[in-house]
Design a protein around this motif. Structure first.
Motif, PDB file in Angstrom:
ATOM      1  N   THR A 179       0.831  -1.264   0.136  1.00  0.00           N
ATOM      2  CA  THR A 179      -0.104  -0.054  -0.039  1.00  0.00           C
ATOM      3  C   THR A 179       0.858   1.259  -0.006  1.00  0.00           C
ATOM      4  OG1 THR A 179      -1.679  -1.298   1.059  1.00  0.00           O
ATOM      5  CG2 THR A 179      -1.744   1.182   1.291  1.00  0.00           C
ATOM      6  N   CYS A 180       0.388   2.252  -0.923  1.00  0.00           N
ATOM      7  CA  CYS A 180       1.290   3.455  -0.973  1.00  0.00           C
ATOM      8  C   CYS A 180       0.224   4.442  -0.308  1.00  0.00           C
ATOM      9  CB  CYS A 180       1.473   4.061  -2.385  1.00  0.00           C
ATOM     10  SG  CYS A 180       2.281   5.461  -2.514  1.00  0.00           S
ATOM     11  N   VAL A 181       0.536   5.186   0.977  1.00  0.00           N
ATOM     12  CA  VAL A 181      -0.243   6.141   1.651  1.00  0.00           C
ATOM     13  C   VAL A 181       0.697   7.604   1.321  1.00  0.00           C
ATOM     14  CG1 VAL A 181      -1.115   6.899   3.958  1.00  0.00           C
ATOM     15  CG2 VAL A 181      -0.587   4.534   3.230  1.00  0.00           C
ATOM     16  N   VAL A 182      -0.415   8.612   0.776  1.00  0.00           N
ATOM     17  CA  VAL A 182       0.317   9.709   0.486  1.00  0.00           C
ATOM     18  C   VAL A 182      -0.397  10.654   1.364  1.00  0.00           C
ATOM     19  CG1 VAL A 182       0.526  11.467  -1.207  1.00  0.00           C
ATOM     20  CG2 VAL A 182       0.427   8.857  -1.894  1.00  0.00           C
ATOM     21  N   THR A 183       0.339  11.532   2.110  1.00  0.00           N
ATOM     22  CA  THR A 183      -0.134  12.572   3.130  1.00  0.00           C
ATOM     23  C   THR A 183       0.274  13.887   2.771  1.00  0.00           C
ATOM     24  OG1 THR A 183       1.805  12.144   4.561  1.00  0.00           O
ATOM     25  CG2 THR A 183      -0.442  10.958   5.028  1.00  0.00           C
ATOM     26  N   MET A 184      -0.454  14.834   3.284  1.00  0.00           N
ATOM     27  CA  MET A 184      -0.086  16.238   2.953  1.00  0.00           C
ATOM     28  C   MET A 184       0.096  17.065   4.354  1.00  0.00           C
ATOM     29  SD  MET A 184      -2.355  19.127   1.018  1.00  0.00           S
ATOM     30  CE  MET A 184      -2.522  18.198  -0.453  1.00  0.00           C
ATOM     31  N   PRO A 185       1.605  17.112   4.756  1.00  0.00           N
ATOM     32  CA  PRO A 185       1.963  17.347   6.130  1.00  0.00           C
ATOM     33  C   PRO A 185       1.285  18.845   6.628  1.00  0.00           C
ATOM     34  CG  PRO A 185       3.759  16.580   4.965  1.00  0.00           C
ATOM     35  CD  PRO A 185       2.456  16.629   3.833  1.00  0.00           C
ATOM     36  N   ASP A 186       0.911  19.724   5.713  1.00  0.00           N
ATOM     37  CA  ASP A 186       0.445  21.203   6.090  1.00  0.00           C
ATOM     38  C   ASP A 186      -0.870  20.837   6.424  1.00  0.00           C
ATOM     39  OD1 ASP A 186       2.662  22.118   5.540  1.00  0.00           O
ATOM     40  OD2 ASP A 186       2.149  22.631   3.709  1.00  0.00           O
ATOM     41  N   ILE A 187      -1.785  19.667   6.167  1.00  0.00           N
ATOM     42  CA  ILE A 187      -3.329  19.695   6.460  1.00  0.00           C
ATOM     43  C   ILE A 187      -3.518  18.585   7.120  1.00  0.00           C
ATOM     44  CG2 ILE A 187      -5.550  19.562   5.575  1.00  0.00           C
ATOM     45  CD1 ILE A 187      -4.600  21.009   3.338  1.00  0.00           C
ATOM     46  N   PRO A 188      -3.371  18.436   8.490  1.00  0.00           N
ATOM     47  CA  PRO A 188      -3.720  17.193   9.124  1.00  0.00           C
ATOM     48  C   PRO A 188      -5.018  16.213   8.484  1.00  0.00           C
ATOM     49  CG  PRO A 188      -3.376  19.129  10.735  1.00  0.00           C
ATOM     50  CD  PRO A 188      -3.831  19.567   9.326  1.00  0.00           C
ATOM     51  N   ASP A 189      -4.582  15.064   9.086  1.00  0.00           N
ATOM     52  CA  ASP A 189      -5.720  14.130   8.604  1.00  0.00           C
ATOM     53  C   ASP A 189      -6.526  14.023   7.322  1.00  0.00           C
ATOM     54  OD1 ASP A 189      -5.664  13.346  11.342  1.00  0.00           O
ATOM     55  OD2 ASP A 189      -7.111  14.582  11.980  1.00  0.00           O
ATOM     56  N   PHE A 190      -5.203  14.348   6.240  1.00  0.00           N
ATOM     57  CA  PHE A 190      -5.519  14.465   4.841  1.00  0.00           C
ATOM     58  C   PHE A 190      -4.708  13.431   4.182  1.00  0.00           C
ATOM     59  CE2 PHE A 190      -6.242  17.220   0.818  1.00  0.00           C
ATOM     60  CZ  PHE A 190      -7.008  16.372   0.556  1.00  0.00           C
ATOM     61  N   SER A 191      -5.242  12.328   3.566  1.00  0.00           N
ATOM     62  CA  SER A 191      -4.424  11.454   3.031  1.00  0.00           C
ATOM     63  C   SER A 191      -5.196  10.557   1.800  1.00  0.00           C
ATOM     64  CB  SER A 191      -3.975  10.347   3.831  1.00  0.00           C
ATOM     65  OG  SER A 191      -4.880   9.495   4.585  1.00  0.00           O
ATOM     66  N   ARG A 192      -4.439   9.966   0.823  1.00  0.00           N
ATOM     67  CA  ARG A 192      -4.899   9.105  -0.099  1.00  0.00           C
ATOM     68  C   ARG A 192      -4.099   7.950  -0.196  1.00  0.00           C
ATOM     69  NH1 ARG A 192      -8.724  11.955   0.531  1.00  0.00           N
ATOM     70  NH2 ARG A 192      -9.800  13.305  -1.443  1.00  0.00           N
ATOM     71  N   SER A 193      -4.608   6.782  -0.652  1.00  0.00           N
ATOM     72  CA  SER A 193      -3.895   5.484  -0.625  1.00  0.00           C
ATOM     73  C   SER A 193      -4.217   4.537  -1.820  1.00  0.00           C
ATOM     74  CB  SER A 193      -4.023   4.648   0.671  1.00  0.00           C
ATOM     75  OG  SER A 193      -5.390   4.110   0.896  1.00  0.00           O
ATOM     76  N   ASN A 194      -3.525   3.987  -2.080  1.00  0.00           N
ATOM     77  CA  ASN A 194      -3.817   2.818  -3.201  1.00  0.00           C
ATOM     78  C   ASN A 194      -3.045   1.488  -2.825  1.00  0.00           C
ATOM     79  OD1 ASN A 194      -4.863   1.715  -5.369  1.00  0.00           O
ATOM     80  ND2 ASN A 194      -4.164   3.060  -7.154  1.00  0.00           N
ATOM     81  N   ARG A 195      -3.524   0.419  -3.561  1.00  0.00           N
ATOM     82  CA  ARG A 195      -2.737  -0.895  -3.178  1.00  0.00           C
ATOM     83  C   ARG A 195      -2.524  -1.767  -4.416  1.00  0.00           C
ATOM     84  NH1 ARG A 195      -6.152  -4.836   0.666  1.00  0.00           N
ATOM     85  NH2 ARG A 195      -7.232  -5.155  -1.558  1.00  0.00           N
ATOM     86  N   VAL A 196      -1.536  -2.487  -4.402  1.00  0.00           N
ATOM     87  CA  VAL A 196      -1.206  -3.515  -5.378  1.00  0.00           C
ATOM     88  C   VAL A 196      -0.701  -4.692  -4.804  1.00  0.00           C
ATOM     89  CG1 VAL A 196       1.560  -2.664  -5.677  1.00  0.00           C
ATOM     90  CG2 VAL A 196       0.178  -3.910  -7.500  1.00  0.00           C
ATOM     91  N   GLU A 197      -1.153  -5.687  -5.309  1.00  0.00           N
ATOM     92  CA  GLU A 197      -0.968  -7.317  -4.807  1.00  0.00           C
ATOM     93  C   GLU A 197       0.455  -7.737  -5.685  1.00  0.00           C
ATOM     94  OE1 GLU A 197      -3.878  -9.997  -5.342  1.00  0.00           O
ATOM     95  OE2 GLU A 197      -3.090 -11.457  -3.645  1.00  0.00           O
ATOM     96  N   VAL A 198       1.462  -8.206  -4.959  1.00  0.00           N
ATOM     97  CA  VAL A 198       2.671  -8.820  -5.610  1.00  0.00           C
ATOM     98  C   VAL A 198       2.332 -10.288  -5.282  1.00  0.00           C
ATOM     99  CG1 VAL A 198       5.058  -8.846  -5.620  1.00  0.00           C
ATOM    100  CG2 VAL A 198       4.114  -6.707  -5.375  1.00  0.00           C
ATOM    101  N   VAL A 199       2.740 -11.004  -6.451  1.00  0.00           N
ATOM    102  CA  VAL A 199       2.437 -12.643  -6.386  1.00  0.00           C
ATOM    103  C   VAL A 199       3.884 -13.037  -7.031  1.00  0.00           C
ATOM    104  CG1 VAL A 199       1.320 -14.624  -7.168  1.00  0.00           C
ATOM    105  CG2 VAL A 199       0.007 -12.445  -6.570  1.00  0.00           C
ATOM    106  N   VAL A 200       4.655 -13.811  -6.194  1.00  0.00           N
ATOM    107  CA  VAL A 200       5.603 -14.334  -6.780  1.00  0.00           C
ATOM    108  C   VAL A 200       5.571 -15.762  -6.875  1.00  0.00           C
ATOM    109  CG1 VAL A 200       8.171 -14.944  -6.100  1.00  0.00           C
ATOM    110  CG2 VAL A 200       7.146 -12.676  -5.453  1.00  0.00           C
ATOM    111  N   HIS A 201       5.670 -16.226  -8.053  1.00  0.00           N
ATOM    112  CA  HIS A 201       5.460 -17.756  -8.456  1.00  0.00           C
ATOM    113  C   HIS A 201       6.513 -18.546  -8.036  1.00  0.00           C
ATOM    114  CE1 HIS A 201       1.807 -16.735 -11.085  1.00  0.00           C
ATOM    115  NE2 HIS A 201       2.430 -15.548 -10.727  1.00  0.00           N
ATOM    116  N   ALA A 202       6.338 -19.516  -6.992  1.00  0.00           N
ATOM    117  CA  ALA A 202       7.277 -20.561  -6.390  1.00  0.00           C
ATOM    118  C   ALA A 202       6.493 -21.507  -6.087  1.00  0.00           C
ATOM    119  CB  ALA A 202       7.763 -19.874  -5.251  1.00  0.00           C
ATOM    120  N   LYS A 203       7.404 -22.634  -5.871  1.00  0.00           N
ATOM    121  CA  LYS A 203       6.745 -23.978  -5.466  1.00  0.00           C
ATOM    122  C   LYS A 203       6.324 -23.973  -4.176  1.00  0.00           C
ATOM    123  CE  LYS A 203      11.218 -26.068  -3.934  1.00  0.00           C
ATOM    124  NZ  LYS A 203      11.787 -27.441  -3.851  1.00  0.00           N
TER     125      LYS A 203
END
Length: 584
Positions: A410-434
């Motif tokens: 998950t990547c969380v992006v915040t704006m330090p000048d404004i408290p409690d203001f953030s956006r996020s997005n998520r990516v699933e990583v799948v490593v193919h192994a036995k």
């Protein structure tokens, strides 16, 4: 007529003649003390004291009470002879004479307000008299105040009727006074006028009424008015206040304000914001709200524009126009306000190599994740994986990846000048192994014939199948990328030798875990028990043989020792004895 009745009437006439003689200038050498004025409240009891000075060795002959009207006409009301009261017609049951000669009037009424005289006679010693004025009073009811008009226009050049005050049933006649902010108002015929009215009720009591007129200005919008009744009760001056009122003053607007009501100084996307346009006139004028670059009205008349879940597209210049109908001439006031909405867009995630792709991520490769977005102020980037945080920055380098690298990033992006203001997005990583197998135990202590459960935990981020090397009852449970497989089997002699294998297979390969079954210490299988019995039999024989050899060796040593000492003679004597017997 009875003899006693004739005597009372005759005595009464004698008292009248004595009273007339006293008015005609007869000697009066007895002093009678009485108060000049007696105060009484209507409805209560009045006591008028009469204290004659009793001569030495004298006794009174009679006490006579009389009243006087405005024309100084005397009228006897009652008298006392030797402790007995007598009433003149008509009999007034409210009157009585006390033992100390005082006149008692119960339930005092307005008509009792007169001058009363007390005449005391001591026979040949003489007589005397004195007088007291009985004054009666009644407190008026609490004054009531009411507004005459629902509102008053401040621009009206004429004085306006502000309020009316009324107080009922007082005696003597009370008066009313007016106050503004506790300051006594006095008529001046320029800014203040007061119109009083007095009404005499049938009971003789007075009702007073007063109307206040004033030149009302804008400054009077917060003024507090009340009236007060002033009266005399029992010789004391008293007052009673009414409730307080305020006046609804209408006046035109002179200025206008346009403000932004928000939960914080910096407005951000998602906030609930209210644009509020206010003028200082009363009543509030009509408002029109619009965006400066548009003509469409947003919220007519009220001057209030709520914006819920505000977005960056709501930024801009807003305009408020006001038309005040209270003004003598049409006056239009305008105010603008600039609304800026801080924004932070949802981040976009990219990777090298791209994901998803037809090419599989394999163990040992490198993966680079990038997080990008835009906002109205400086931003901070933070990569996280299921609670684990990486160094701040929008780039995340994952080198020599393995199956442990798999998971949600998950990547969380915040704006330090404004408290409690953030956006996020998520990516699933799948490593193919036995598959990865984890078992709680490699060695399992068991007992032949018992039922045991063996559990195998499998981790695989791609479809996987699992199997066991033996037959048994299998229970499986799957959650996300984890699978748990449990087999229930009965321990046999063959399984003690071979053990049990758990296998998991996906397209990247196969993994296996071996469970070794070991008998518990202190327990015997049937095979072990027979072997143990045979070994124990052999041991017993060996021990017996050893014991026999030891016994023979010890016996031989003892015989040899006795022979050497000569104590063992059974050999020679026995031989001689045998020979002797033979010869015989």
């Amino acid at each position: 007529m009875s003899r006693s009745r004739l005597g009372s009437v005759a005595l009464g006439w004698l008292l009248v003649l004595a009273s007339d003689c006293s008015r005609g200038g007869a000697d009066s050498n007895v002093e009678v003390s009485m108060p000049d004025v007696v105060e009484a409240e209507i409805g209560e009891t009045a006591i008028i004291n009469c204290q004659p000075s009793l001569p030495d060795n004298g006794s009174y002959a009679y006490i006579s009470w009389f009243s006087m009207n405005g024309r100084q006409e005397r009228k006897r009301v009652m008298y006392m002879i030797k402790g007995k009261e007598y009433h003149d017609s008509p009999v007034n049951s409210r009157l009585s004479i006390a033992a100390n000669f005082s006149l008692i009037i119960s339930k005092v009424s307005l008509q009792d307000a007169k001058t009363y005289g007390c005449q005391a006679s001591f026979g040949v010693t003489g007589f005397g008299e004195n007088r007291s004025e009985l004054r009666v009073s009644k407190a008026p009811e609490k004054p009531e105040i009411r507004k005459i008009s629902s509102f008053i226009t401040a621009s009206d050049p004429e004085m306006s009727e502000v309020a009316e005050c009324i107080s009922h049933n007082g005696y003597p006649t009370p008066t009313l006074t007016w106050y503004k902010d506790d300051v006594h108002l006095k008529p001046d015929r320029k800014q203040i006028e007061i119109h009083p009215v007095v009404t005499k009720e049938s009971s003789g009591l007075s009702t007073v009424r007063s109307t206040l007129l004033a030149q009302i200005t804008k400054e009077d919008r917060k003024a507090i008015f009340h009236c007060q009744v002033n009266y005399n009760l029992m010789g004391m001056n008293k007052t009673s206040k009414s409730e307080s009122i305020t006046v609804d003053v209408h006046y035109p607007s002179e200025s206008i304000s346009f403000v932004i009501d928000s939960p914080s100084p910096e407005v951000k996307e998602g906030d609930n914001v209210t644009l509020r346009c206010e003028a200082d006139g009363n009543p509030p004028p009509l408002y029109t709200l619009s965006r400066a670059e548009e003509e469409n009205l947003l919220e007519p008349e009220t001057g209030v524009l709520p914006i819920y879940n505000i977005q960056k597209e709501d930024s801009g210049i807003y305009r408020c126009k006001m038309l005040d109908l209270q003004a003598i001439t049409d006056v239009e006031l305008i105010a603008n306000v600039t609304l800026f909405v801080n924004y932070l867009d949802v981040p976009t995630l990219t990777s090298v190599p791209p994901m998803p792709s037809s090419r599989l991520l394999k163990e040992g490769e490198n993966l680079f994740l990038t997080c990008n977005t835009t906002g109205s102020k400086p931003l901070e980037f933070q990569w996280e994986k299921e609670g684990e945080r990486f160094p701040k920055g929008n780039l995340l380098n994952l080198t020599n990846i393995s199956y442990k690298t798999s998971g949600n990033y998950t990547c969380v992006v915040t704006m330090p000048d404004i408290p409690d203001f953030s956006r996020s997005n998520r990516v699933e990583v799948v490593v193919h192994a036995k598959p990865v197998l984890v078992a709680p135990k490699g060695v399992v202590h068991v007992q032949e014939g018992e039922m045991v459960n063996l559990t195998c935990n499998i981790t695989s981020f791609i479809p996987v199948t699992n199997s066991w090397s033996v037959n048994g009852t299998i229970y499986s449970y799957k959650q996300k990328n984890q699978r748990t497989s449990t087999i229930q089997i009965q321990v046999t002699k063959a399984l003690l030798k071979s053990g049990v294998n758990c296998s998991a297979k996906n397209r990247m390969g196969t993994s296996e875990h071996h469970f070794k079954l070991v008998p518990r210490q202190g327990t015997d299988t049937p095979h072990n028990k027979s072997e143990k019995t045979t070994q124990e039999s052999k041991g017993v024989i060996i021990v017996a043989v050893v014991i026999c050899i030891l016994v023979i060796a010890i016996l031989g040593a003892v015989l040899y020792f006795l022979h050497k000492k000569g104590k063992l003679t059974c050999g020679r004597s026995g031989k001689q004895e045998m020979e002797r017997n033979t010869s015989i």
